[in-house]
Design a protein around this motif. Structure first.
Motif, short mmCIF file in Angstrom:
data_model
loop_
_atom_site.label_atom_id
_atom_site.label_comp_id
_atom_site.label_asym_id
_atom_site.label_seq_id
_atom_site.Cartn_x
_atom_site.Cartn_y
_atom_site.Cartn_z
N GLU A 183 0.83 -1.20 -0.20
CA GLU A 183 0.54 0.17 0.09
C GLU A 183 0.55 1.45 0.42
OE1 GLU A 183 -2.80 0.10 3.39
OE2 GLU A 183 -3.08 -1.98 3.18
N THR A 184 0.29 2.28 -0.62
CA THR A 184 1.62 3.85 -0.59
C THR A 184 0.14 4.35 0.01
OG1 THR A 184 2.10 3.27 -2.58
CG2 THR A 184 1.88 5.71 -1.66
N ALA A 185 0.66 4.70 1.39
CA ALA A 185 -0.18 6.02 2.92
C ALA A 185 0.00 7.42 2.32
CB ALA A 185 -0.16 5.82 4.39
N LEU A 186 -0.24 8.33 1.76
CA LEU A 186 -0.05 9.57 1.79
C LEU A 186 -0.28 10.49 2.82
CD1 LEU A 186 -0.63 8.41 -1.40
CD2 LEU A 186 0.61 10.69 -1.95
N LEU A 187 0.72 11.08 3.75
CA LEU A 187 0.12 12.24 4.82
C LEU A 187 0.41 13.54 4.34
CD1 LEU A 187 -0.03 10.15 7.59
CD2 LEU A 187 2.10 9.12 5.99
N ILE A 197 4.19 6.64 2.83
CA ILE A 197 5.35 5.37 3.32
C ILE A 197 4.77 4.34 1.87
CG2 ILE A 197 5.72 6.51 5.75
CD1 ILE A 197 2.99 3.38 5.11
N ARG A 198 5.37 3.12 3.04
CA ARG A 198 4.59 2.28 1.48
C ARG A 198 4.73 0.94 2.92
NH1 ARG A 198 6.19 -2.89 1.02
NH2 ARG A 198 5.65 -4.35 -0.53
N LYS A 199 3.37 0.82 3.42
CA LYS A 199 3.29 -0.88 4.14
C LYS A 199 2.79 -2.26 3.51
CE LYS A 199 -1.47 0.79 6.04
NZ LYS A 199 -2.38 0.98 6.49
N GLY A 200 3.29 -2.75 3.80
CA GLY A 200 3.39 -4.18 3.51
C GLY A 200 2.83 -4.91 3.56
N PRO A 201 1.79 -5.68 3.20
CA PRO A 201 0.77 -6.60 2.72
C PRO A 201 0.53 -7.45 4.09
CG PRO A 201 2.17 -8.23 1.71
CD PRO A 201 2.80 -7.06 2.26
N LEU A 202 -1.51 -7.05 4.75
CA LEU A 202 -1.18 -7.56 6.46
C LEU A 202 -1.77 -8.81 5.88
CD1 LEU A 202 -2.40 -4.23 7.70
CD2 LEU A 202 -0.19 -5.51 8.27
N LEU A 203 -2.92 -9.44 5.28
CA LEU A 203 -3.76 -10.64 6.06
C LEU A 203 -2.45 -11.42 4.64
CD1 LEU A 203 -6.89 -8.15 4.75
CD2 LEU A 203 -6.10 -8.77 6.94
N GLU A 204 -3.49 -12.87 5.53
CA GLU A 204 -2.39 -13.81 4.68
C GLU A 204 -4.18 -14.70 4.57
OE1 GLU A 204 -1.08 -16.38 7.54
OE2 GLU A 204 0.55 -14.64 8.21
N ILE A 219 6.48 -1.45 7.90
CA ILE A 219 6.19 0.06 7.11
C ILE A 219 8.02 0.68 6.51
CG2 ILE A 219 6.22 2.45 7.69
CD1 ILE A 219 3.66 0.97 8.05
N ASP A 220 8.08 1.46 5.23
CA ASP A 220 9.54 1.47 4.97
C ASP A 220 8.96 3.21 4.44
OD1 ASP A 220 11.47 -0.43 5.39
OD2 ASP A 220 9.49 -1.55 4.00
N PRO A 221 9.47 4.12 4.40
CA PRO A 221 9.66 5.69 3.68
C PRO A 221 9.17 4.62 1.86
CG PRO A 221 11.69 5.67 5.05
CD PRO A 221 10.92 4.24 5.27
N ARG A 222 8.31 5.75 1.43
CA ARG A 222 8.10 5.89 -0.17
C ARG A 222 7.84 7.43 -0.68
NH1 ARG A 222 3.85 1.85 -2.71
NH2 ARG A 222 5.80 0.73 -3.09
N THR A 223 8.19 6.91 -2.24
CA THR A 223 8.13 8.42 -3.18
C THR A 223 7.10 8.12 -3.54
OG1 THR A 223 11.01 9.02 -3.06
CG2 THR A 223 9.25 9.69 -4.90
N PRO A 224 5.95 8.83 -2.99
CA PRO A 224 4.43 8.09 -4.28
C PRO A 224 4.79 9.01 -5.58
CG PRO A 224 4.62 10.52 -3.16
CD PRO A 224 5.91 10.19 -2.63
N SER A 225 4.36 8.80 -6.74
CA SER A 225 4.27 8.59 -7.99
C SER A 225 3.29 9.88 -8.60
CB SER A 225 3.74 7.29 -8.89
OG SER A 225 2.32 6.74 -8.67
N ALA A 226 3.37 10.22 -9.72
CA ALA A 226 2.43 11.27 -9.70
C ALA A 226 1.10 10.83 -9.57
CB ALA A 226 3.26 11.68 -11.66
N ALA A 227 0.60 9.52 -10.42
CA ALA A 227 -0.66 9.23 -10.09
C ALA A 227 -0.83 9.17 -8.67
CB ALA A 227 -0.87 7.82 -10.63
N ASP A 228 -0.08 8.56 -7.84
CA ASP A 228 -0.37 8.56 -5.81
C ASP A 228 -0.88 10.01 -6.25
OD1 ASP A 228 0.23 5.71 -6.46
OD2 ASP A 228 1.75 6.04 -5.52
N ARG A 229 -0.16 10.72 -6.03
CA ARG A 229 -0.30 12.17 -6.19
C ARG A 229 -1.84 12.98 -6.48
NH1 ARG A 229 3.40 15.90 -3.59
NH2 ARG A 229 1.26 16.90 -3.64
N THR A 230 -1.72 12.37 -7.52
CA THR A 230 -3.04 13.00 -8.04
C THR A 230 -4.48 12.94 -7.65
OG1 THR A 230 -2.08 13.18 -10.54
CG2 THR A 230 -4.29 13.03 -10.11
N VAL A 231 -4.37 11.49 -7.14
CA VAL A 231 -5.49 10.97 -6.64
C VAL A 231 -5.81 11.41 -4.68
CG1 VAL A 231 -6.63 9.20 -5.49
CG2 VAL A 231 -5.35 8.99 -7.79
#
Length: 293
Positions: A183-187, A197-204, A219-231
Motif C-alpha cells: 500500500e502507499t499511504a500519503l500523509l 510510506i509503503r505498507k507491506g501486505p497484512l492479510l494471510e 513500514i518503509d519510506p516511499r516517494t509517491p508516484s505522480a499518479a498517487d499524488r493526483t488521486v
C-alpha cells in the motif's frame, strides 16, 4: 510559531498506550521547542479535565471501534470545552467506511466495495480472493482474506456474525498488487502533502480475522508516484471542500489495473508514520502550533 505563553495540548490516546506509542512520542520535543506543553491523555479517563487544554489532538485512540457511540459522545463533550482535532463531525463521517461510497460519487477511484446491512444476505465474489470486514473498525481488526470457492462458508459465517452483532459489513476484492507493491499511504498536514510510506501486505489467505488492537505493519519510506499524488490530492481537495482544512489526513492507496485506488481515508486517529521522515515530527508540531495562534 512561538506562543506568548505555554499552551497545553492533549494528545488523546487509549489505556493500552497511556504515554503514546513510541513513534507518536517523536512530536513531543518539537512541540516543547515551540512553547507548547504536550500531555498524553487517555480519552476515557474520568480524571482528565479536558477544559484545562488549549487543544485536544486525537492520536492513539485505538479502542474506539467497539465503543463508537461512547467515543463520539466524548469527542463532543471535549469539543464543547476546547477544540478537538480532527473535529467530531469529521470523526463521525470517517469512522464508518461507507464514506467510500461518497468518494466514489465524486469521481474518486476506490477499491470496488459492496456494503451489507442487517438482513442483507452476504453475496460473495465467485472468483479470485476477497476481503470481509466491518464498516467500523480500526487497525484491521475483524478483517480477513478469503479465496472464492474454498473459503466461502467461513467467509459467510464471518459476515453473518458481524451482521448479527449489529455491525455493517463491506466486501472488497483482494487487490493482489499489494503482495509486491504494498500500500502507499500519503500523509497531509494542514492540507499540505508531508510524506509517504509503503505498507507491506497484512492479510494471510484463509487466516482467522485478527482480534488484536491493531495489526503489526511493515513500514518503509516511499516517494509517491505522480499518479498517487493526483488521486490523493483530489481526495484532500474533496475533504477541504467538505470540512475545511484538516489538521491531518492519510490517504491509503492500492495499485489497480487502471491506476491507484483509494482503500481508506484515515482522519480519526491514524498512524502518521512521522518516524519515516526526519522532518515530519517538526512539520506535525508546526501544524499543531498553527492551530493555537
Amino acid at each position: 510559531m512561538m506562543l506568548d505563553r505555554i499552551a497545553r495540548v492533549a494528545l488523546a490516546t487509549c489505556a493500552d498506550f497511556p504515554d503514546l506509542e513510541e513513534p507518536e512520542r517523536l512530536v513531543l520535543d518539537p512541540l516543547r521547542d515551540r512553547g507548547i506543553e504536550p500531555v498524553p491523555a487517555v480519552w476515557d479517563d474520568p480524571a482528565v479535565d479536558w477544559s484545562s487544554f488549549d487543544l485536544v489532538v486525537l492520536r492513539g485512540t485505538w479502542d474506539y471501534a467497539e465503543r463508537l457511540e461512547e467515543f463520539m459522545a466524548w469527542t463532543r463533550r471535549a469539543d464543547a470545552v476546547t477544540t478537538v482535532l480532527n473535529p467530531p463531525d469529521v470523526v463521525s463521517w470517517n469512522t464508518d467506511k461507507r464514506y467510500l461510497a461518497e468518494l466514489a460519487e465524486h469521481d474518486v477511484r476506490i477499491v470496488p466495495t459492496t456494503f451489507l446491512a442487517a438482513h442483507d444476505a452476504p453475496m460473495l465474489p465467485t472468483s479470485s480472493e476477497y476481503v470481509v470486514k466491518p464498516t467500523v473498525s480500526a487497525g484491521s481488526r475483524d478483517t480477513a482474506r478469503y479465496l472464492a470457492g474454498r473459503d466461502d462458508a467461513v467467509a459467510r459465517a464471518h459476515a453473518e456474525r458481524l451482521l448479527a452483532a449489529g455491525r455493517e459489513v463491506m466486501i472488497q476484492p483482494y487487490v493482489d498488487t499489494v503482495d509486491d507493491h504494498g500500500e502507499t499511504a500519503l500523509l497531509y498536514l494542514n492540507g499540505r502533502f508531508s510524506h509517504a510510506i509503503r505498507k507491506g501486505p497484512l492479510l494471510e489467505s484463509g487466516a482467522a480475522p485478527t482480534t488484536e488492537l491493531f495489526a503489526q505493519e511493515t513500514i518503509d519510506p516511499r516517494t509517491p508516484s505522480a499518479a498517487d499524488r493526483t488521486v490523493a490530492d483530489a481526495v484532500t481537495a474533496f475533504l477541504t471542500d467538505r470540512f475545511g482544512t484538516l489538521l491531518y489526513a492519510r490517504v491509503d492507496l492500492l495499485e489497480g489495473p487502471d491506476g491507484p485506488m483509494v482503500l481508506e481515508v484515515e482522519l480519526t486517529e491514524p498512524s502518521l508514520f512521522i518516524q519515516s521522515d526526519d522532518a515530519a515530527p517538526a512539520r506535525l508540531a508546526d501544524a499543531i502550533s498553527g492551530r493555537l495562534g
